[in-house]
Scaffold this motif. Structure first.
Motif, PDB file in Angstrom:
ATOM      1  N   LEU A 195     -12.612  -5.558  -2.111  1.00 35.41           N
ATOM      2  CA  LEU A 195     -12.826  -6.519  -1.031  1.00 35.41           C
ATOM      3  C   LEU A 195     -12.067  -6.161   0.252  1.00 35.41           C
ATOM      4  N   ARG A 196     -11.074  -5.270   0.162  1.00 30.36           N
ATOM      5  CA  ARG A 196     -10.331  -4.908   1.384  1.00 30.36           C
ATOM      6  C   ARG A 196     -10.359  -3.392   1.627  1.00 30.36           C
ATOM      7  N   ASP A 197      -9.575  -2.619   0.916  1.00 28.81           N
ATOM      8  CA  ASP A 197      -9.440  -1.212   1.315  1.00 28.81           C
ATOM      9  C   ASP A 197     -10.701  -0.385   1.060  1.00 28.81           C
ATOM     10  N   ALA A 198     -11.349  -0.582  -0.094  1.00 30.81           N
ATOM     11  CA  ALA A 198     -12.576   0.161  -0.378  1.00 30.81           C
ATOM     12  C   ALA A 198     -13.643  -0.211   0.651  1.00 30.81           C
TER      13      ALA A 198
ATOM     14  N   ILE B  96       4.224   2.565  -2.785  1.00 27.61           N
ATOM     15  CA  ILE B  96       4.162   3.846  -2.083  1.00 27.61           C
ATOM     16  C   ILE B  96       2.773   3.899  -1.498  1.00 27.61           C
ATOM     17  N   LYS B  97       2.719   3.996  -0.198  1.00 25.58           N
ATOM     18  CA  LYS B  97       1.420   3.930   0.486  1.00 25.58           C
ATOM     19  C   LYS B  97       1.036   5.321   0.970  1.00 25.58           C
ATOM     20  N   ASP B  98       0.147   5.954   0.204  1.00 29.17           N
ATOM     21  CA  ASP B  98      -0.301   7.310   0.556  1.00 29.17           C
ATOM     22  C   ASP B  98      -1.669   7.202   1.218  1.00 29.17           C
TER      23      ASP B  98
ATOM     24  N   LEU C   9       1.538   2.112  -6.801  1.00 27.14           N
ATOM     25  CA  LEU C   9       1.113   3.318  -6.077  1.00 27.14           C
ATOM     26  C   LEU C   9      -0.253   3.094  -5.462  1.00 27.14           C
ATOM     27  N   HIS C  10      -0.299   3.283  -4.147  1.00 26.52           N
ATOM     28  CA  HIS C  10      -1.541   3.147  -3.405  1.00 26.52           C
ATOM     29  C   HIS C  10      -1.923   4.505  -2.837  1.00 26.52           C
ATOM     30  N   THR C  11      -3.040   5.056  -3.319  1.00 32.52           N
ATOM     31  CA  THR C  11      -3.472   6.330  -2.763  1.00 32.52           C
ATOM     32  C   THR C  11      -4.976   6.295  -2.549  1.00 32.52           C
ATOM     33  N   HIS C  12      -5.496   7.323  -1.926  1.00 34.09           N
ATOM     34  CA  HIS C  12      -6.939   7.425  -1.648  1.00 34.09           C
ATOM     35  C   HIS C  12      -7.476   8.706  -2.281  1.00 34.09           C
ATOM     36  N   SER C  13      -8.765   8.699  -2.626  1.00 34.96           N
ATOM     37  CA  SER C  13      -9.383   9.853  -3.294  1.00 34.96           C
ATOM     38  C   SER C  13      -9.802  10.971  -2.345  1.00 34.96           C
TER      39      SER C  13
ATOM     40  N   SER D 218     -12.131   6.118  -0.325  1.00 33.22           N
ATOM     41  CA  SER D 218     -11.697   4.895  -1.014  1.00 33.22           C
ATOM     42  C   SER D 218     -10.680   5.244  -2.113  1.00 33.22           C
ATOM     43  N   GLN D 219     -10.441   4.295  -3.009  1.00 30.34           N
ATOM     44  CA  GLN D 219      -9.499   4.516  -4.118  1.00 30.34           C
ATOM     45  C   GLN D 219     -10.207   5.168  -5.308  1.00 30.34           C
ATOM     46  N   ALA D 220      -9.429   5.554  -6.312  1.00 30.10           N
ATOM     47  CA  ALA D 220      -9.968   6.015  -7.590  1.00 30.10           C
ATOM     48  C   ALA D 220     -10.669   4.829  -8.267  1.00 30.10           C
TER      49      ALA D 220
END
Ligand code: CO
Length: 460
Positions: free
Chosen positions: A11-14, A173-175, A202-206, A238-240
């Protein structure tokens, strides 16, 4: 095997990373109840670019959206992203505005506020963190992750100690660029867990393809929460994928609350919408792929596409490699800021100007001036003295936090918004995005008048 919690980001980052935050409330409303039952730790559903986009493009009141989400989501924590002293806008605001925004966010339904500053200058998040705690909500402080000669584990641990002292109860951790490697994640998470009792996310992106490996190493090292997106809105920028990580981690024996049948139902729900936005072009298959270039340039995906469009607009795509090579030089001159909004734009625009003008810092943006004055905070490393002398001349950089030089903003904002603003939430919308909020308020009045006259006609 320890417990691994999931924060669902569709609903937000993706939504923000794949379809420019254009997901309307009406589209996801029917699935909220299922999302509430899925066993997530939290739903990231508000803040970031959602606020701006609601007002600007979706004709939705962001505050009303939040209240409506809360109506359907009774048990799962609702989470938002807040850019510290920036709130959700594009400049720094005085403390009274920051505090009122936080207070209203919690009052309208937010449980966890993830707060970060692009430069990791903790003075820019302190007001938001304290106010979050005062309102009995969870303050999760995010560290903007980057690598540079001035960034090392020791400095990050120091930063984390200060965050603990501030009273935050969760760390993230915001990657944002998806450049954290599995090796780095393992070492980083281990070191943090040894030095801090706080719950760690852990926040990362693909983007670069590292995410699944990085998340697995982080889990092995003891991370508590991972951010993932429902399968059909995962991958690329987006994310995994939630579904994939739940499957893999359950098989490995980790304790996971997320329910397989519920997340399948959620994925099935979003699939037709994915097909629809692919067809309309809102979702570009390009952002769903893997782009390993960011690993070489250390430039986030969004920044890379901005550079391309800037150069195209100036008919100078032949200079692309030169500009990319200039990015690390500008970053060094500025004291190695992490490349995230707004520093990514500041560095990108300046690198382009340095190359196109044929002379470094011949043209300097007003953002660079503000940066050098210290208006964004204290950079992590030392800023080039020559650059300061060249741009600021005799003017001295700020010695205090920039927000301390600002006059309180709520009363002023209330006056400026006038009768169009019906409550404090409206005043906040107006302070952050004056023109856009004004237009939104006017359209709202018109819509309601039409409704009233329609009702009267019917009665006649
Ligand atoms: Co993100």
């Amino acid at each position: 095997m320890h417990k691994v919690l999931f924060t669902e980001t569709v609903l937000r980052d993706a939504n923000q990373s794949l379809i420019a935050t254009r997901l309307p409330f009406s589209q996801f409303e029917p699935i909220l109840k299922t999302m509430d039952e899925a066993g997530y730790y939290s739903l990231e559903c508000w803040g970031g670019a959602t606020f701006d986009t609601c007002l600007r493009y979706l004709d939705e009141d962001p505050w009303e959206r939040l209240r409506n989400i809360r109506k359907h989501v009774k048990n799962t924590k609702l989470q938002m992203l807040l850019r510290g002293q920036n709130i959700l806008g594009y400049k720094h605001y005085p403390d009274d505005v920051v505090k009122t925004f936080v207070e209203r966010s919690v009052a309208n339904g937010i449980d966890i506020i993830r707060i970060f500053d692009a430069l990791n200058d903790l003075r820019n998040i302190e007001a938001a963190v304290k106010e979050t705690i005062r309102n009995n909500a969870t303050a999760q402080v995010a560290i903007s992750y980057t690598t540079s000669p001035v960034h090392n584990l020791e400095n990050y641990i120091k930063l984390i100690k200060s965050i603990e002292e501030m009273g935050a109860s969760e760390l993230c951790i915001k990657d944002m660029a998806g450049v954290m490697s599995p090796k780095e994640a393992g070492e980083f998470v281990k070191a943090i867990k040894e030095n801090s009792k706080l719950r760690l996310d852990l926040h990362t992106h693909s983007t670069t393809g590292l995410a699944y490996m990085t998340l697995l190493k982080a889990v092995e090292a003891g991370v508590d929460v991972i951010d993932t997106a429902v399968s059909c809105f995962s991958g690329g920028t987006s994310q995994a994928s939630t579904n994939t990580m739940v499957f893999a981690l359950k098989q490995l024996g980790y304790d996971i609350d997320v329910k397989d049948d519920k997340i399948k139902e959620i994925n099935d729900f979003f699939k037709p919408y994915q097909a629809e936005v692919l067809k309309s072009g809102l979702l570009d298959p390009k952002v769903m792929g893997t782009d390993a270039d960011a690993l070489n340039y250390m430039v986030p995906g969004g920044m890379l596409s901005n550079l391309v469009s800037q150069l195209k607009a100036q008919n100078s795509m032949d200079k692309f490699d030169e500009v990319l090579a200039e990015v690390p030089n500008v970053r060094k001159d500025l004291g190695y800021p992490p490349l995230v909004t707004p520093s990514s734009q500041i560095v990108g625009v300046q690198a382009t100007q340095n190359v196109l003008a044929g002379e470094r810092y011949k043209i300097v943006s007003k953002e660079i001036k503000a940066y050098l004055r210290g208006e964004y905070g204290t950079p992590p490393g030392e800023v080039s003295k020559e650059l300061i002398a060249k741009v600021l001349g005799d003017e001295k950089p700020l010695e205090v936090r920039y927000a301390d030089t600002l006059v309180p903003g709520m009363e002023e904002g209330k006056k400026a918004a006038g009768s169009l603003a019906r409550n404090t939430e409206d005043v906040l919308s107006y302070i952050l995005f004056p023109q856009i909020a004004e237009k939104f308020f006017e359209d709202r009045e018109k819509r309601e008048q039409n409704k009233v006259s329609y009702t009267i006609t019917r009665r006649d």
